[in-house]
Design an enzyme around this catalytic site. Structure first.
Site, PDB file in Angstrom:
ATOM      1  N   GLY A 129       7.110   5.049   8.050  1.00 18.49           N
ATOM      2  CA  GLY A 129       6.264   6.228   8.139  1.00 18.49           C
ATOM      3  C   GLY A 129       6.489   6.940   9.457  1.00 18.49           C
ATOM      4  O   GLY A 129       7.544   6.794  10.080  1.00 18.49           O
ATOM      5  N   SER A 130       5.483   7.665   9.891  1.00 16.24           N
ATOM      6  CA  SER A 130       5.645   8.483  11.100  1.00 16.24           C
ATOM      7  C   SER A 130       5.560   7.619  12.359  1.00 16.24           C
ATOM      8  O   SER A 130       4.965   6.544  12.356  1.00 16.24           O
ATOM      9  CB  SER A 130       4.563   9.558  11.134  1.00 16.24           C
ATOM     10  OG  SER A 130       3.298   8.951  11.171  1.00 16.24           O
ATOM     11  N   THR A 131       6.118   8.126  13.433  1.00 16.10           N
ATOM     12  CA  THR A 131       6.087   7.400  14.705  1.00 16.10           C
ATOM     13  C   THR A 131       4.646   7.249  15.191  1.00 16.10           C
ATOM     14  O   THR A 131       4.255   6.170  15.670  1.00 16.10           O
ATOM     15  CB  THR A 131       6.967   8.131  15.739  1.00 16.10           C
ATOM     16  OG1 THR A 131       8.337   8.007  15.312  1.00 16.10           O
ATOM     17  CG2 THR A 131       6.844   7.519  17.124  1.00 16.10           C
ATOM     18  N   LYS A 158       0.841  -1.198   0.000  1.00 11.42           N
ATOM     19  CA  LYS A 158       0.000   0.000   0.000  1.00 11.42           C
ATOM     20  C   LYS A 158       0.876   1.247   0.000  1.00 11.42           C
ATOM     21  O   LYS A 158       1.501   1.588   1.001  1.00 11.42           O
ATOM     22  CB  LYS A 158      -0.920   0.058   1.217  1.00 11.42           C
ATOM     23  CG  LYS A 158      -2.004   1.128   0.999  1.00 11.42           C
ATOM     24  CD  LYS A 158      -2.533   1.758   2.266  1.00 11.42           C
ATOM     25  CE  LYS A 158      -1.724   2.913   2.779  1.00 11.42           C
ATOM     26  NZ  LYS A 158      -1.719   4.131   1.940  1.00 11.42           N
ATOM     27  N   GLU A 201      10.034  16.306  14.456  1.00 13.35           N
ATOM     28  CA  GLU A 201      10.429  16.085  13.066  1.00 13.35           C
ATOM     29  C   GLU A 201       9.625  17.018  12.176  1.00 13.35           C
ATOM     30  O   GLU A 201       8.398  16.985  12.182  1.00 13.35           O
ATOM     31  CB  GLU A 201      10.145  14.632  12.695  1.00 13.35           C
ATOM     32  CG  GLU A 201      10.546  14.328  11.276  1.00 13.35           C
ATOM     33  CD  GLU A 201      10.366  12.857  10.947  1.00 13.35           C
ATOM     34  OE1 GLU A 201       9.268  12.339  11.163  1.00 13.35           O
ATOM     35  OE2 GLU A 201      11.328  12.240  10.475  1.00 13.35           O
ATOM     36  N   GLY A 208       3.009   4.503  13.244  1.00 14.00           N
ATOM     37  CA  GLY A 208       3.680   3.247  13.603  1.00 14.00           C
ATOM     38  C   GLY A 208       3.188   2.698  14.932  1.00 14.00           C
ATOM     39  O   GLY A 208       2.937   1.493  15.075  1.00 14.00           O
TER      40      GLY A 208
HETATM   41  P1  NAP Z   1       2.527   8.461   7.655  1.00 18.57           P
HETATM   42  O1  NAP Z   1       1.453   9.444   7.712  1.00 18.57           O
HETATM   43  O2  NAP Z   1       2.930   7.735   8.875  1.00 18.57           O
HETATM   44  O3  NAP Z   1       2.082   7.409   6.532  1.00 18.57           O
HETATM   45  C1  NAP Z   1       2.877   6.339   6.126  1.00 18.57           C
HETATM   46  C2  NAP Z   1       1.991   5.305   5.476  1.00 18.57           C
HETATM   47  O4  NAP Z   1       1.079   4.772   6.439  1.00 18.57           O
HETATM   48  C3  NAP Z   1       1.136   5.858   4.351  1.00 18.57           C
HETATM   49  O5  NAP Z   1       1.008   4.886   3.349  1.00 18.57           O
HETATM   50  C4  NAP Z   1      -0.172   6.092   5.070  1.00 18.57           C
HETATM   51  O6  NAP Z   1      -1.280   6.167   4.220  1.00 18.57           O
HETATM   52  C5  NAP Z   1      -0.231   4.897   5.965  1.00 18.57           C
HETATM   53  N1  NAP Z   1      -1.164   5.022   7.087  1.00 18.57           N
HETATM   54  C6  NAP Z   1      -1.639   6.150   7.683  1.00 18.57           C
HETATM   55  N2  NAP Z   1      -2.499   5.840   8.668  1.00 18.57           N
HETATM   56  C7  NAP Z   1      -2.576   4.492   8.710  1.00 18.57           C
HETATM   57  C8  NAP Z   1      -3.316   3.559   9.520  1.00 18.57           C
HETATM   58  N3  NAP Z   1      -4.143   3.965  10.478  1.00 18.57           N
HETATM   59  N4  NAP Z   1      -3.152   2.242   9.291  1.00 18.57           N
HETATM   60  C9  NAP Z   1      -2.317   1.810   8.332  1.00 18.57           C
HETATM   61  N5  NAP Z   1      -1.620   2.632   7.517  1.00 18.57           N
HETATM   62  C10 NAP Z   1      -1.737   3.963   7.717  1.00 18.57           C
HETATM   63  O7  NAP Z   1       3.863   9.055   7.097  1.00 18.57           O
HETATM   64  P2  NAP Z   1       4.008  10.008   5.837  1.00 18.57           P
HETATM   65  O8  NAP Z   1       3.339  11.281   6.197  1.00 18.57           O
HETATM   66  O9  NAP Z   1       3.613   9.328   4.604  1.00 18.57           O
HETATM   67  O10 NAP Z   1       5.602  10.123   5.757  1.00 18.57           O
HETATM   68  C11 NAP Z   1       6.340  10.911   6.602  1.00 18.57           C
HETATM   69  C12 NAP Z   1       6.853  10.141   7.816  1.00 18.57           C
HETATM   70  O11 NAP Z   1       7.497   8.926   7.469  1.00 18.57           O
HETATM   71  C13 NAP Z   1       7.882  10.921   8.566  1.00 18.57           C
HETATM   72  O12 NAP Z   1       7.558  10.948   9.942  1.00 18.57           O
HETATM   73  C14 NAP Z   1       9.190  10.175   8.361  1.00 18.57           C
HETATM   74  O13 NAP Z   1      10.126  10.257   9.361  1.00 18.57           O
HETATM   75  C15 NAP Z   1       8.743   8.791   8.179  1.00 18.57           C
HETATM   76  N6  NAP Z   1       9.730   8.058   7.381  1.00 18.57           N
HETATM   77  C16 NAP Z   1      10.558   7.166   8.003  1.00 18.57           C
HETATM   78  C17 NAP Z   1      11.508   6.471   7.279  1.00 18.57           C
HETATM   79  C18 NAP Z   1      12.412   5.461   7.911  1.00 18.57           C
HETATM   80  O14 NAP Z   1      13.026   4.674   7.216  1.00 18.57           O
HETATM   81  N7  NAP Z   1      12.521   5.414   9.212  1.00 18.57           N
HETATM   82  C19 NAP Z   1      11.607   6.687   5.904  1.00 18.57           C
HETATM   83  C20 NAP Z   1      10.754   7.612   5.304  1.00 18.57           C
HETATM   84  C21 NAP Z   1       9.817   8.281   6.061  1.00 18.57           C
HETATM   85  P3  NAP Z   1      -1.797   7.657   3.748  1.00 18.57           P
HETATM   86  O15 NAP Z   1      -0.818   8.114   2.776  1.00 18.57           O
HETATM   87  O16 NAP Z   1      -3.125   7.425   3.156  1.00 18.57           O
HETATM   88  O17 NAP Z   1      -1.834   8.508   4.980  1.00 18.57           O
END
Ligand code: NAP
Ligand code: MG
Length: 491
Positions: free
Chosen positions: A240-242, A187, A394, A245
């Site tokens: 994704g975000s903490t 996804k 962040e 997660g």
């Molecule tokens: P996000 O909001 O956490 O979303 C990540 C993914 O999770 C997206 O596909 C999102 O779908 C999905 N998601 C959201 N809510 C969910 C739920 N309740 N159940 C299952 N899946 C769900 O993060 P983002 O805004 O896309 O990306 C930014 C964040 O990612 C930053 O905090 C960054 O630090 C982190 N990140 C970490 C790494 C690493 O390797 N540690 C790498 C890259 C990014 P939607 O798009 O529909 O919301």
């Protein structure tokens, strides 16, 4: 591809984009679609089918059927060859894929080219591993018993990825999962579904059996949540975000799913006065402004030793001011568009907060004067203290917070003063100091006199609230396999 041939349209397979389930392009059962935006133009690029729980269920069933059926019977060599062929096909299509990534994410085209190259390397790397996943013989102390282990694929993997490196981070999950013999439901983030669909297209072209890789764009709250809750999924691999997660780990516990989490960061970039300062300044700029700062491992906290502070901050501010912000398809652009209007507003909010809390802007400081896209000037704050919001949270945008320290121990203390622990860097010409500091940093990756280096062979992941489990390297394979202990009575 020359600049003249660059068009802003997407390949036919994405016009409109559909769900890829069981080897077929399908509409969502609800018939719903959503618009995909080019953030550099604030205009619609294409539409994509929007999966929800019913489609996730179909995709998981397809993945389960493939896992129990043909995929389970493929030999490691066959899996390795398919992964290698996929890498070759991506190589042939790399210009098209890089262009789509830039149209969707807003990052400069040269960066998208690097993303595709890294994706290709990741598939090549795990192609090699498919034939090298081994069990062990165990010298048990029970007489006349022979004991050995089998390392078996974990089953159906749900991969959920963010919008900053849409294709590359997908490959970090998909490649080791497929090498291990798992099947995948991927996804992508709502903002950036396009290159994940191109990955499905390329996998189909090279002959991956139906159901082995399924791609289901849709919203996190609906499609993502359904994937995490689905009893037919054995493991969730998340980046994704903490906050998300933490939620995923809670939902996954009901079905005792394996979970790996690659989460956020607030990574310290520590510059000692004995470093090669011009090189360190370039490293600091690359550390925060690569990918518009939308990098989980971004060096978003610059920690500078007092005696070098003025000189280094001067160089960093000058470098930031000199970076070309603008059309990501134009040669020479260093900073493209922020991924979405909402993310731009978030970043601008943090900049205001920094000023309110008493930090000093020494470069940038707001929206770039480029309409109608979502552009933010590369921004450098000085006089930041560890309690300020811009030092703790962040931002995930082109904003650098500079803090000052005096001596090695204070540097380490400041660096570790964060809930995150994804990455860190140390700049110094003193070898002993470099390794000593590396040993004391609570971070999953430490760079010495460099920044932002990655390789498929080197594990990547977090300490503390930056997550658990590792992507890349042989460490990632452990997350897609489970161990079976087999006893044989020899008497
Ligand atoms: P996000 O909001 O956490 O979303 C990540 C993914 O999770 C997206 O596909 C999102 O779908 C999905 N998601 C959201 N809510 C969910 C739920 N309740 N159940 C299952 N899946 C769900 O993060 P983002 O805004 O896309 O990306 C930014 C964040 O990612 C930053 O905090 C960054 O630090 C982190 N990140 C970490 C790494 C690493 O390797 N540690 C790498 C890259 C990014 P939607 O798009 O529909 O919301
Ligand atoms: Mg999101």
């Amino acid at each position: 591809m020359t600049e003249a041939t660059l068009t802003r349209s997407v390949p036919d397979v994405l016009a409109p984009g559909r769900l890829f389930i069981g080897g077929e392009w399908q509409d969502a059962e609800s018939g719903k679609t959503f618009e995909v935006i080019d953030p550099a133009r604030a205009e619609v690029v294409t539409e994509v089918a929007e999966a929800d729980a019913a489609d996730i269920d179909r995709a998981v069933r397809a993945a389960r059927e493939a896992f129990e059926g043909n995929w389970h019977k493929t030999t490691p060599r066959q899996r390795g060859r398919l992964l290698w062929k996929l890498a070759e096909r991506l190589e042939e299509r790399k210009d098209e894929i890089a262009l789509v990534e830039t149209l969707n994410n807003g990052k400069p085209l040269f960066e998208s080219g690097i993303d595709v190259a890294m994706t290709i390397q990741t598939f090549e790397y795990y192609a090699g591993w498919a034939t090298k996943i081994e069990g062990e013989t165990i010298p048990v102390s029970v007489p006349f018993q022979f004991n050995y282990t089998l390392r078996e694929p974990i089953g159906v993997v749900g991969a959920i990825v963010p919008w900053n490196f849409p294709l590359n981070l997908a490959s970090w999950k998909v490649a080791p999962a497929l090498a291990a013999g798992c099947t995948v439901v991927l996804k992508p983030a709502t903002e950036t579904p396009l290159t994940a669909l191109l990955l499905a297209d390329a996998a189909a072209e090279v002959g991956f059996p139906p159901g082995v890789l399924n791609v289901v764009p849709g919203q996190g709250r609906t499609a993502g949540e359904a994937l995490v809750a689905h009893p037919g999924v054995d493991k969730i691999a998340f980046t994704g975000s903490t906050a998300v997660g933490q939620h995923i780990a809670r939902v996954a516990v009901d079905t005792v799913k394996r979970v790996s989490l690659e989460l956020g960061g607030k990574s310290p970039n520590i510059v000692f006065a004995d470093a090669d300062l011009p090189v360190a300044a370039k490293g600091a700029l690359n550390g925060i402004f690569y990918g518009k700062g939308e990098v989980c491992a971004a060096g978003s906290r610059l920690l500078v030793e007092e005696s070098a502070h003025e000189q280094l901050v001067g160089m960093v501010a000058e470098g930031a001011d000199g970076m070309k912000v603008g059309d990501p398809l134009e040669k020479g652009t260093r900073i493209g568009a922020v991924v979405s209007e909402q993310q731009m507003e978030t970043v601008l909010g943090y900049i205001r907060k920094g000023v309110e809390e008493g930090a000093r802007v020494v470069a940038g400081g707001g929206r770039a004067d480029i309409e109608p896209g979502y552009f933010v000037k590369p921004t450098v704050f000085d006089d930041v203290t560890s309690d300020m919001t811009i030092a703790r949270e962040e931002i995930f945008g082109p904003v650098l917070a500079t803090l000052t320290f005096d001596g090695v121990e204070e540097a380490i203390e400041l660096a570790n003063d964060s809930m995150y622990g994804l990455a860190a860097a140390v700049w110094t010409s003193d070898v002993k100091k470099a390794h000593y500091v590396a040993s004391r940093l609570k971070a999953g990756t430490v760079w010495i006199n460099t920044y932002n280096l990655y390789d498929p062979a080197s594990p990547f992941g977090g300490y503390k609230e930056s997550g658990y489990g590792r992507d890349l390297g042989r460490h990632a394979l452990e997350g897609y396999t489970q161990v079976k202990s087999v006893w044989v009575n020899l008497r």
